[in-house]
Design an enzyme around this catalytic site. Structure first.
Site, PDB file in Angstrom:
ATOM      1  N   PRO A   2       0.810  -1.236   0.000  1.00 50.18           N
ATOM      2  CA  PRO A   2       0.000   0.000   0.000  1.00 50.18           C
ATOM      3  C   PRO A   2       0.832   1.271   0.000  1.00 50.18           C
ATOM      4  O   PRO A   2       0.610   2.154   0.787  1.00 50.18           O
ATOM      5  CB  PRO A   2      -0.821  -0.129   1.283  1.00 50.18           C
ATOM      6  CG  PRO A   2      -0.003  -0.983   2.175  1.00 50.18           C
ATOM      7  CD  PRO A   2       0.724  -1.940   1.266  1.00 50.18           C
ATOM      8  N   GLU A   3       1.758   1.351  -0.940  1.00 52.65           N
ATOM      9  CA  GLU A   3       2.552   2.579  -1.045  1.00 52.65           C
ATOM     10  C   GLU A   3       1.674   3.777  -1.330  1.00 52.65           C
ATOM     11  O   GLU A   3       1.957   4.879  -0.897  1.00 52.65           O
ATOM     12  CB  GLU A   3       3.564   2.444  -2.191  1.00 52.65           C
ATOM     13  CG  GLU A   3       4.751   1.606  -1.846  1.00 52.65           C
ATOM     14  CD  GLU A   3       5.596   2.250  -0.780  1.00 52.65           C
ATOM     15  OE1 GLU A   3       5.975   1.555   0.160  1.00 52.65           O
ATOM     16  OE2 GLU A   3       5.857   3.466  -0.872  1.00 52.65           O
ATOM     17  N   LYS A  55     -11.419   8.316   3.551  1.00 54.11           N
ATOM     18  CA  LYS A  55     -10.471   9.352   3.161  1.00 54.11           C
ATOM     19  C   LYS A  55     -10.443  10.492   4.167  1.00 54.11           C
ATOM     20  O   LYS A  55      -9.886  11.545   3.913  1.00 54.11           O
ATOM     21  CB  LYS A  55     -10.811   9.886   1.761  1.00 54.11           C
ATOM     22  CG  LYS A  55     -10.372   8.896   0.693  1.00 54.11           C
ATOM     23  CD  LYS A  55     -10.238   9.550  -0.668  1.00 54.11           C
ATOM     24  CE  LYS A  55     -11.584  10.002  -1.175  1.00 54.11           C
ATOM     25  NZ  LYS A  55     -11.464  10.565  -2.533  1.00 54.11           N
TER      26      LYS A  55
END
Ligand code: ZN
Length: 297
Positions: A2-3, A55
């Protein structure tokens, strides 16, 4: 790995620097936040944790005034202010940076919307477009937080859960279902049209009529494209978003999207004129190629 997940990474970086520390500085350009700070100061509170939810980036502050009264006086807690959560959402322009005290900032101080400082660190929310304080005990009831679907950018995004929510969406069209943040969080109007084009799905089909394979394709592309448009310099913990979304792989602004904004222009795959329709509850625009995304018989 999950870069690409910048909100998670930003939250983790902020958490490591700030958790357990006492707030010594709080500044904001937002009147609503300043009012809360005036009534129930953020300075003096302990930062309990920083976490990502969808988010949203959440900074959780301890209650103040809850010290037990030396007289065992229950009145003492009457003036207590509750634990607060600062909910921020970056949209496409905002970012949280963390600096050591005295370190120069990498963005203009003029774009700093929120500053949270401790003895050692300063967290700066640059151009953060959405910010509000929520009582910690009301967080799950908060409209923005409580009912979010799995986030496309989350490292533990669950395709199957997302597809289950999408396929059973009560929205009349797949185009509207993709924008429903309670089904999947993170897909906006531009990506909606682009994803449907890539999957060859007619935008006005009922969600229940979209095949399993098409949903899987939509979710796979959603991951890939949204992550490709997120930049995350890992070393600094600095989070930023590229301004220009692109789905075609071209950086040339004229070539970066397949269908969005291209009404009447030839499809990049088949040459058919791209169509556009406003529809749905918010009258959002949807662009599609009638040949590549045929209406089901
Ligand atoms: Zn086409």
């Amino acid at each position: 790995m999950p870069e690409g997940d910048t909100i998670f990474r930003a939250a983790r970086t902020l958490h490591r620097a700030l958790a357990g520390q006492v707030v010594s500085r709080f500044e904001t350009q937002y009147a609503q936040l300043a009012r809360v700070h005036d009534d129930a100061p953020i300075t003096g509170r302990t930062i309990e944790k920083v976490e990502a939810r969808g988010k949203h980036l959440l900074i959780c502050f301890s209650a103040v005034g809850l010290r037990p009264s030396p007289f065992g006086d229950p009145e003492g807690s009457a003036t207590a202010t509750p634990r607060l959560v600062l909910r921020t959402h970056m949209l496409m322009s905002g970012s949280w940076h963390i600096y050591r005290v005295g370190e120069p900032w990498q963005r203009s101080p003029a774009s700093a919307r929120i500053v949270v400082g401790t003895a050692a660190f300063v967290a700066v929310g640059f151009a953060v477009p959405i910010a509000e304080f929520v009582r910690a005990d009301a967080l799950e009831q908060d409209r923005a937080i409580g009912r979010l679907g799995p986030d496309v950018l989350s490292p533990d995004f669950d395709d199957a859960a997302a597809i289950a929510r999408l396929a059973t969406s009560t929205r009349p069209t797949v185009a509207e279902a993709l924008l429903q943040q309670q089904a999947v969080a993170g897909i906006g109007n531009v990506y909606k049209s682009e994803l449907l084009f890539l999957a060859g799905v007619y935008p006005f089909a009922a969600p229940a009529d979209v095949s399993r394979a098409q949903w899987a394709r939509l979710m796979r592309d959603a991951h890939t494209l949204l992550r490709a448009n997120v930049v995350d310099p890992a070393e600094t913990g600095v989070v930023s978003y590229r301004g220009l979304r692109r789905t075609t792989g071209h950086s040339n602004p004229a070539q970066r999207l397949y269908v969005y904004g291209r009404q009447g222009r030839p499809c990049r795959r088949c040459g058919t004129a791209i169509r556009m329709r406003h529809h749905g509850e918010h009258n959002r625009s949807t662009y599609w190629c009638p040949s590549c995304q045929p209406e089901p018989a």
